[in-house]
Scaffold this motif. Structure first.
Motif, short mmCIF file in Angstrom:
data_model
loop_
_atom_site.label_atom_id
_atom_site.label_comp_id
_atom_site.label_asym_id
_atom_site.label_seq_id
_atom_site.Cartn_x
_atom_site.Cartn_y
_atom_site.Cartn_z
N PHE A 91 1.31 -1.13 0.40
CA PHE A 91 -0.14 0.16 0.08
C PHE A 91 0.66 1.14 -0.14
CE2 PHE A 91 -2.50 -3.06 2.39
CZ PHE A 91 -3.57 -3.36 1.47
N SER A 92 0.20 2.19 -0.56
CA SER A 92 0.99 3.64 -0.48
C SER A 92 1.06 4.03 1.67
CB SER A 92 0.29 4.60 -1.55
OG SER A 92 -0.84 4.75 -0.92
N THR A 93 2.06 4.94 1.24
CA THR A 93 2.08 5.37 2.83
C THR A 93 0.83 5.35 2.96
OG1 THR A 93 4.18 6.10 2.15
CG2 THR A 93 3.51 7.20 3.82
N PRO A 94 -0.22 6.12 4.05
CA PRO A 94 -1.32 6.07 4.03
C PRO A 94 -1.19 7.99 4.46
CG PRO A 94 -0.21 5.41 5.94
CD PRO A 94 0.60 4.91 4.86
N THR A 95 -2.38 8.53 3.95
CA THR A 95 -2.40 10.04 4.15
C THR A 95 -4.09 9.97 4.59
OG1 THR A 95 -3.21 10.11 1.34
CG2 THR A 95 -1.14 10.03 2.09
N ARG A 119 1.59 4.65 13.71
CA ARG A 119 2.40 4.98 14.31
C ARG A 119 3.24 6.55 13.23
NH1 ARG A 119 7.57 5.02 10.64
NH2 ARG A 119 6.28 3.32 9.16
N LEU A 120 2.21 7.12 12.43
CA LEU A 120 2.52 7.77 11.79
C LEU A 120 1.32 9.34 12.61
CD1 LEU A 120 2.85 6.58 8.50
CD2 LEU A 120 4.52 7.35 9.27
N GLY A 176 -10.92 9.13 3.37
CA GLY A 176 -10.44 8.84 2.17
C GLY A 176 -9.15 8.83 2.20
N PRO A 177 -8.66 7.98 1.29
CA PRO A 177 -8.36 7.21 0.39
C PRO A 177 -8.87 5.28 1.13
CG PRO A 177 -6.08 7.09 0.64
CD PRO A 177 -6.94 7.87 2.04
N VAL A 199 -14.34 8.84 -4.55
CA VAL A 199 -12.23 8.35 -3.61
C VAL A 199 -11.41 7.39 -4.05
CG1 VAL A 199 -12.15 7.27 -0.90
CG2 VAL A 199 -13.76 9.04 -1.00
N GLU A 200 -10.50 8.12 -3.35
CA GLU A 200 -8.65 6.85 -4.68
C GLU A 200 -9.12 5.45 -3.43
OE1 GLU A 200 -6.86 7.22 -7.17
OE2 GLU A 200 -8.17 9.26 -6.92
#
Ligand SMILES: Cc1cc2nc3c(=O)[nH]c(=O)nc-3n(C[C@H](O)[C@H](O)[C@H](O)COP(=O)(O)OP(=O)(O)OC[C@H]3O[C@@H](n4cnc5c(N)ncnc54)[C@H](O)[C@@H]3O)c2cc1C
Ligand code: FES
Length: 260
Positions: A91-95, A119-120, A176-177, A199-200
Motif C-alpha cells: 500500500f502507498s504511505t497512508p494520507t 505510528r504516523l 479516504g482513501p 475517493v481513491e
C-alpha cells in the motif's frame, strides 16, 4: 528493497480467530511495507505466498484451508520456517483519513497498515467484516484510531457486509482513501463504493503464485498481463478497472480458468 531469504524460529502461535492462527517469528523486516508478502517455504511442501501482518517482529495470519496452510498452523514455538520477503508492491504511505476494509482472514495485511497509521499519527478507521463472528480476525488486538465490525448473520457488530458499512461511512464526513483486502467480489464492491464517493482506493489482489518475483508469468491477469506478484499485489481501483478478469475468474496451479 531487495528481498532476503531467511530461516527463522517461530516464537508464538496464537489464535487469530476460531480457526486462523497468528504466527510470530524471531526476525524483523523493518524496511518492508504493509501489503507486501512473503513466500513461505516448508520442507517437502513447497512455497506459498502470505501477506505480512506485521514486520517487526514478522507476523502472519494463516487460515487452515488446505495441506500447506494446515501445516503452517500446526507449527509450534521453537520450530523453524524459511521466508523470502519482502515481495511485491504494498500500500502507498497512508494520507488523509484512511478507511481500511478487510474481509475475513484477508484483513491480515491491513493490521500492519493500521499499525503504520498509528505510528504516523494518522487517524484511520477500520471496518472488519466476515460471514460470522468466528471468522473475524484479531478484532480484540486491532491497532488504529477506530475499528468496527460487521457480520452477515449479525453474530457480532453490525448485521450486513463491510461494504454496506463502507458506503455509510463514505456518505458521512469526508474520508479516504480506502484500502481493502479480502475476497475479490468484495473488493469489486469496495472499488464501486469508493468510485461512487469520488475517493481513491487501493486493493490487495490474490492470484496463484509460483515464483513470486515476476519470472514465471503464472500470476498474470488478463488482458494487460499485470503480474500480481511483481506489479501488485496492491493495485489501484483504476488499474483494476482495466483487468477483465478482476471479479470474474482466476487461474489454478495448472493455469486453468476457475470462476471466482
Ligand atoms: C499475495 C497473497 C497473499 C496471501 N496472504 C495470505 C494470508 O495472509 N493468510 C492466508 O491464510 N492465506 C494467504 N494467501 C493464500 C495462501 O497463499 C494459500 O493459497 C492458502 O493458504 C491455501 O493454501 P493451501 O495449500 O493450504 O490450500 P490448497 O487447498 O492447496 O489451496 C486452496 C486455495 O488457495 C489458493 N492457492 C493455493 N496455492 C496457491 C499459491 N501458490 N498461490 C496463490 N494461491 C494459492 C487456490 O485458490 C486454492 O484453490 C495469500 C495469497 C496471495 C496470492
Ligand atoms: S508468480 Fe511468477 S510471475 Fe508472478
Amino acid at each position: 528493497m531487495t528481498p532476503r531469504q531467511v530461516t527463522l524460529r517461530v516464537t508464538a502461535v496464537e489464535a487469530a480467530s476460531k480457526n486462523a492462527r497468528l504466527l510470530r517469528l524471531d526476525g524483523a523486516m523493518a524496511h518492508a511495507r504493509p501489503g507486501q508478502f512473503a513466500m513461505i517455504w516448508l520442507p517437502g511442501r513447497g512455497e506459498k505466498p502470505f501477506s505480512l501482518a506485521g514486520a517487526d517482529p514478522l507476523e502472519f495470519v494463516v487460515e487452515p484451508v488446505g495441506d500447506f496452510s494446515r501445516a503452517l498452523c500446526a507449527l509450534a514455538p521453537g520450530e523453524r520456517l524459511t521466508v523470502r520477503a519482502p515481495l511485491g508492491h504494498g500500500f502507498s504511505t497512508p494520507t488523509g483519513q484512511p478507511v481500511l476494509v478487510g474481509g475475513g482472514c484477508g484483513a491480515a495485511p491491513l493490521r500492519y497498515l493500521a499499525a503504520e497509521c498509528e505510528r504516523l499519527g494518522i487517524s484511520c478507521h477500520s471496518i472488519l467484516g466476515a460471514a460470522t463472528a468466528d471468522r473475524l480476525i484479531l478484532t480484540d488486538r486491532w491497532p488504529g484510531a477506530s475499528t468496527e465490525v460487521t457480520t452477515d448473520d449479525g453474530s457480532a457488530g453490525t448485521r450486513g457486509t463491510c461494504v454496506d458499512r463502507l458506503r455509510q461511512v463514505l456518505a458521512g464526513e469526508p474520508r479516504g482513501p480506502v484500502y481493502a483486502c479480502g475476497p475479490e467480489r468484495m473488493l469489486q464492491a469496495v472499488a464501486a463504493a469508493a468510485d461512487e464517493a469520488g475517493v481513491e482506493c487501493e486493493l490487495s489482489l490474490e492470484r496463484y503464485m509460483k515464483c513470486g518475483v515476476g519470472v514465471c508469468g503464472h500470476c498474470a491477469m488478463d488482458p494487460t498481463g499485470l503480474l500480481v506478484c511483481a506489479d501488485g499485489p496492491v493495485v489501484s481501483g483504476a488499474t483494476c478497472r482495466c483487468l477483465d478478469e478482476f471479479g470474474g475468474y482466476k487461474r489454478d496451479g495448472a493455469g486453468r480458468r476457475v470462476p471466482l
